[in-house]
Motif scaffolding. Structure first.
Motif, PDB file in Angstrom:
ATOM      1  N   THR B 264       0.772  -1.531   0.374  1.00  0.00           N
ATOM      2  CA  THR B 264      -0.187   0.382   0.478  1.00  0.00           C
ATOM      3  C   THR B 264       0.678   1.329  -0.170  1.00  0.00           C
ATOM      4  O   THR B 264       0.531   2.201  -0.650  1.00  0.00           O
ATOM      5  N   ASN B 265       1.869   1.168   0.898  1.00  0.00           N
ATOM      6  CA  ASN B 265       2.852   2.767   0.699  1.00  0.00           C
ATOM      7  C   ASN B 265       3.231   2.332  -0.359  1.00  0.00           C
ATOM      8  O   ASN B 265       3.438   3.718  -0.821  1.00  0.00           O
ATOM      9  N   ALA B 266       4.229   1.730  -1.329  1.00  0.00           N
ATOM     10  CA  ALA B 266       4.422   1.315  -2.683  1.00  0.00           C
ATOM     11  C   ALA B 266       3.452   2.409  -3.440  1.00  0.00           C
ATOM     12  O   ALA B 266       4.440   2.893  -3.779  1.00  0.00           O
ATOM     13  N   GLU B 302       9.998  -3.359  -3.965  1.00  0.00           N
ATOM     14  CA  GLU B 302      11.077  -2.039  -4.128  1.00  0.00           C
ATOM     15  C   GLU B 302      10.118  -1.620  -4.661  1.00  0.00           C
ATOM     16  O   GLU B 302       9.188  -1.952  -5.981  1.00  0.00           O
ATOM     17  N   ASP B 303       9.941   0.018  -4.739  1.00  0.00           N
ATOM     18  CA  ASP B 303       8.722   0.804  -6.098  1.00  0.00           C
ATOM     19  C   ASP B 303      10.525   1.745  -6.829  1.00  0.00           C
ATOM     20  O   ASP B 303      11.313   1.692  -6.344  1.00  0.00           O
ATOM     21  N   ASN B 304       9.406   2.019  -7.946  1.00  0.00           N
ATOM     22  CA  ASN B 304       9.835   3.192  -8.288  1.00  0.00           C
ATOM     23  C   ASN B 304       9.848   4.352  -8.737  1.00  0.00           C
ATOM     24  O   ASN B 304       9.529   5.447  -9.123  1.00  0.00           O
ATOM     25  N   PRO B 306       8.417   8.122  -5.606  1.00  0.00           N
ATOM     26  CA  PRO B 306      10.127   9.551  -5.153  1.00  0.00           C
ATOM     27  C   PRO B 306      10.567   9.029  -4.181  1.00  0.00           C
ATOM     28  O   PRO B 306      11.842  10.391  -3.818  1.00  0.00           O
ATOM     29  N   GLY B 307      10.492   7.786  -3.959  1.00  0.00           N
ATOM     30  CA  GLY B 307      12.069   7.711  -2.481  1.00  0.00           C
ATOM     31  C   GLY B 307      11.719   7.790  -0.962  1.00  0.00           C
ATOM     32  O   GLY B 307      10.322   8.715  -1.548  1.00  0.00           O
ATOM     33  N   ILE B 308      12.462   8.181  -0.673  1.00  0.00           N
ATOM     34  CA  ILE B 308      12.137   8.357   1.007  1.00  0.00           C
ATOM     35  C   ILE B 308      13.194   9.249   1.388  1.00  0.00           C
ATOM     36  O   ILE B 308      14.535   9.068   0.896  1.00  0.00           O
ATOM     37  N   THR B 322       3.965  10.357   9.854  1.00  0.00           N
ATOM     38  CA  THR B 322       3.293  10.139   8.675  1.00  0.00           C
ATOM     39  C   THR B 322       3.386  11.300   7.853  1.00  0.00           C
ATOM     40  O   THR B 322       3.551  12.631   8.319  1.00  0.00           O
ATOM     41  N   THR B 323       3.464  10.863   6.503  1.00  0.00           N
ATOM     42  CA  THR B 323       3.760  12.311   4.768  1.00  0.00           C
ATOM     43  C   THR B 323       2.136  12.884   4.903  1.00  0.00           C
ATOM     44  O   THR B 323       2.357  13.354   4.212  1.00  0.00           O
ATOM     45  N   LYS B 324       1.597  11.881   5.098  1.00  0.00           N
ATOM     46  CA  LYS B 324      -0.195  11.528   3.928  1.00  0.00           C
ATOM     47  C   LYS B 324      -1.037  12.774   4.765  1.00  0.00           C
ATOM     48  O   LYS B 324      -0.534  12.918   6.315  1.00  0.00           O
ATOM     49  N   ALA B 359      13.051   0.544  -1.430  1.00  0.00           N
ATOM     50  CA  ALA B 359      13.078  -0.327  -1.353  1.00  0.00           C
ATOM     51  C   ALA B 359      13.144  -0.544   0.198  1.00  0.00           C
ATOM     52  O   ALA B 359      13.906  -0.448   0.838  1.00  0.00           O
ATOM     53  N   PHE B 360      12.233  -1.581   0.548  1.00  0.00           N
ATOM     54  CA  PHE B 360      11.839  -1.762   2.097  1.00  0.00           C
ATOM     55  C   PHE B 360      12.434  -3.655   1.722  1.00  0.00           C
ATOM     56  O   PHE B 360      12.089  -4.480   1.085  1.00  0.00           O
ATOM     57  N   VAL B 361      13.791  -3.824   2.817  1.00  0.00           N
ATOM     58  CA  VAL B 361      14.419  -5.269   2.991  1.00  0.00           C
ATOM     59  C   VAL B 361      14.148  -5.683   4.624  1.00  0.00           C
ATOM     60  O   VAL B 361      14.433  -5.591   5.019  1.00  0.00           O
TER      61      VAL B 361
HETATM   62  N1  LIG Z   1       7.330   3.176  -0.467  1.00  0.00           N
HETATM   63  C1  LIG Z   1       7.481   4.509  -0.152  1.00  0.00           C
HETATM   64  N2  LIG Z   1       7.910   5.387  -0.529  1.00  0.00           N
HETATM   65  C2  LIG Z   1       7.963   6.427  -0.305  1.00  0.00           C
HETATM   66  N3  LIG Z   1       7.855   7.448   1.165  1.00  0.00           N
HETATM   67  C3  LIG Z   1       7.194   5.951   1.356  1.00  0.00           C
HETATM   68  C4  LIG Z   1       7.323   4.993   1.667  1.00  0.00           C
HETATM   69  N4  LIG Z   1       6.884   4.043   2.962  1.00  0.00           N
HETATM   70  C5  LIG Z   1       7.023   4.750   3.259  1.00  0.00           C
HETATM   71  N5  LIG Z   1       7.197   6.462   3.036  1.00  0.00           N
HETATM   72  C6  LIG Z   1       6.816   7.685   4.087  1.00  0.00           C
HETATM   73  O1  LIG Z   1       7.032   6.491   5.399  1.00  0.00           O
HETATM   74  C7  LIG Z   1       6.101   6.932   6.095  1.00  0.00           C
HETATM   75  C8  LIG Z   1       5.318   6.411   7.102  1.00  0.00           C
HETATM   76  O2  LIG Z   1       4.516   5.364   6.238  1.00  0.00           O
HETATM   77  P1  LIG Z   1       3.224   3.828   7.259  1.00  0.00           P
HETATM   78  O3  LIG Z   1       3.899   4.110   8.253  1.00  0.00           O
HETATM   79  O4  LIG Z   1       3.278   3.405   6.261  1.00  0.00           O
HETATM   80  O5  LIG Z   1       2.405   4.973   7.554  1.00  0.00           O
HETATM   81  P2  LIG Z   1       1.416   5.508   6.137  1.00  0.00           P
HETATM   82  O6  LIG Z   1       0.986   5.109   5.422  1.00  0.00           O
HETATM   83  O7  LIG Z   1       0.177   5.808   6.969  1.00  0.00           O
HETATM   84  O8  LIG Z   1       1.866   7.271   5.941  1.00  0.00           O
HETATM   85  C9  LIG Z   1       4.909   7.833   4.948  1.00  0.00           C
HETATM   86  O9  LIG Z   1       3.447   8.388   4.916  1.00  0.00           O
HETATM   87  C10 LIG Z   1       5.454   8.004   4.036  1.00  0.00           C
HETATM   88  O10 LIG Z   1       5.931   9.436   4.084  1.00  0.00           O
END
Ligand SMILES: Nc1ncnc2c1ncn2[C@@H]1O[C@H](COP(=O)(O)OP(=O)(O)O)[C@@H](O)[C@H]1O
Ligand SMILES: [Mg+2]
Ligand SMILES: [Mg+2]
Lengths: 125, 367
Positions: B264-266, B302-304, B306-308, B322-324, B359-361
């Protein structure tokens, strides 16, 4: 009259062949199958002159979706009719399909009575 | 206090059994005037009355007594304070635990919500086959009956009867159809079962699990959930699964939440990139890799997108980060995923990618 059914679920072929066996054996219709949108486009492009008149396409498929296929077909083969068949019954997919020029929208589980009516309506034109 | 009152008071004490007898306290020549000595200490005051002023040495003794009393009293106070503090901490802990389990429950529901749309879609596909293959089989059985009737009729009329291959063919088709019905019924059952498992929670025990199958099933459900939800995006999904994977000990209903959260995050990340993309040729891609090594298995999501950004890299696993916007994010997904992986004796890390995306490992011990 040739129809093309596009769906990533392989069993769709057996189902359509059985459900429409009378129409097929009487020679009224012919059906071909493609199991992805790309496969469908390749098939259409390889036919010169084009012989498929009507496409029934699933929406959700790995790779290119049925809605993308609809857009491509409308550009490359505007004379071919396209209807969508989808497990999504929501308004958004319906609106998107209709505004992209789909002829009809059928939901899964497919009601073959309605589908046959659509085919008959098309044949009688 | 006058004499009579004093006598009354001591009698009272005797009645209550506080003192043995009043004789000890009632003497012949009671002093009428007392020299009072006040020795205040932190929590109160000791005062001593005597018929003569206390001498220096005696005063020192009484002073020591006051100090000893003060210490004892302080100890007692500390103890009650400690008791009160302890029960306050315990109450806070209980509250925290309740809140935490509530939040975990909410996160669970949120990820279930993401799933239900996917599940509805996934169930309609097998249902399509179950409904239609059974319907067509009924039609076919009717045809068989008609054929039989025809045969009987021509027998009676003495005509040459049909050779029965038509009936055989139809029966073969019916058999295939029934097998399809069974296959797709089983498929629908599997989907519902895993949904219930996810909602209810299972045994909480680790079981040897086919991780690749779990990945396939849940990535698919997640994808369809996203597609059926708000602002669906087109995603290319690449599964690069180690064929030698074997079984991994997993608490299934927990681990599936990790898969759902990461996917879902990806999807969220790639959606935001595809909205801001100007070039028009951005193709969102989700790649999931599993790899078995001697003692561990590694899974990479792994997604393509915007990255973190570097500034938030070490914050993203924190609960509530969260940044959402608004209700789009709870900030609990990664923190809960991290806890789940840790409870499996493994680790969850973000990999810094050279190019783009995240990428989450996950690494888990196999034995
Ligand atoms: N695949 C991803 N790419 C970019 N940012 C990510 C990704 N996964 C997580 N993040 C960042 O990490 C934060 C926290 O994620 P999460 O704990 O799942 O909470 P949420 O999805 O509710 O914001 C997100 O708000 C986002 O900023
Ligand atoms: Mg499909
Ligand atoms: Mg999340």
């Amino acid at each position: 009259m040739k129809f093309l059914v596009v769906d990533d679920e392989k069993d769709v072929e057996i189902l359509f062949r059985q459900k429409l066996r009378k129409e097929i054996s009487s020679g009224e219709i012919e059906i071909e199958f493609a199991f992805s949108a790309n496969e469908a486009l390749e098939l259409l492009r390889s036919r010169k002159p084009p012989d498929v008149m009507y496409i029934f396409s699933d929406i959700n498929m790995p790779g290119m979706t049925g809605l993308d296929l609809l857009d491509k077909v409308k550009v490359e083969f505007p004379e071919i009719k396209v209807s969508m068949i989808s497990a999504y019954g929501d308004g958004e997919n319906y609106d998107r399909a209709m505004s992209s020029g789909a002829k009809g929208f059928f939901t899964k589980p497919i009601d073959f009575d309605t589908l046959k009516e659509e085919i008959q309506g098309f044949l009688n034109k | 206090m006058n004499e009579a009152a004093f006598a009354e008071y001591t009698k009272n004490l005797v009645q209550q059994g506080a003192v043995g007898s009043d004789e000890k306290y009632v003497t012949e020549n009671r002093p009428t005037d007392l020299y009072l000595h006040f020795l205040p200490f932190l929590q109160g005051m000791l005062y001593v009355g005597n018929d003569a002023p206390l001498k220096e040495q005696e005063l020192q003794l009484v002073q020591n007594l006051a100090e000893a009393f003060s210490t004892a009293y302080a100890r007692y106070e500390d103890f009650t304070k400690l008791e009160a503090a302890k029960s306050a901490v315990e109450a806070a802990m209980d509250e925290l635990r309740a809140t935490q389990s509530q939040l975990v429950q909410q996160e669970k529901l949120a990820s279930l919500g993401q799933l239900t749309a996917g599940i509805a879609h996934e169930i309609k596909n097998p249902l399509n086959f179950v409904n239609n293959f059974s319907e067509v089989s009924i039609e076919m059985i009717e045809e068989v009956l008609e054929e039989r009737e025809k045969t009987r009729l021509s027998d009676r009329l003495g005509r040459e009867s049909t050779d029965g291959t038509l009936v055989d063919d139809i029966l073969k088709d019916i058999k295939v159809n029934l097998q399809k019905i069974h296959k797709h019924g089983t498929r629908a059952n599997g989907i519902v079962t895993s949904m219930l498992l996810h909602a209810r929670g299972g045994s909480g025990k680790k079981e040897p699990t086919d991780l690749n199958a779990l990945v396939r099933e849940y990535v698919n459900l997640c994808f369809h959930g996203m597609r059926a939800g708000k602002n669906p995006i087109h995603v290319e999904i690449v599964l690069d699964l180690d064929t030698e994977m074997g079984l991994t000990p997993l608490v299934k209903e927990d681990f599936t939440r990790v898969i759902i959260n990461l996917c879902t995050n990806a999807f969220d990340a790639m959606r935001s990139k595809s909205i801001s993309d100007q070039s028009g040729n951005y193709v969102p891609r989700l790649r999931i890799t599993t790899k078995k090594e001697a003692q561990t298995m590694t899974m990479v999501v792994e997604d393509n997108g915007p990255g973190i950004p570097d500034e938030i890299k070490d914050k993203i696993m924190q609960p509530f980060f969260t940044t959402k916007k608004g209700t789009e994010g709870t900030g609990l997904g990664l923190s809960i995923s991290h806890d789940i992986v840790k409870a499996h004796g493994g680790s969850l890390n973000v990999e810094i990618k050279e190019s783009e995306g995240s990428a989450f490992v996950i690494q888990l011990p196999i034995v």
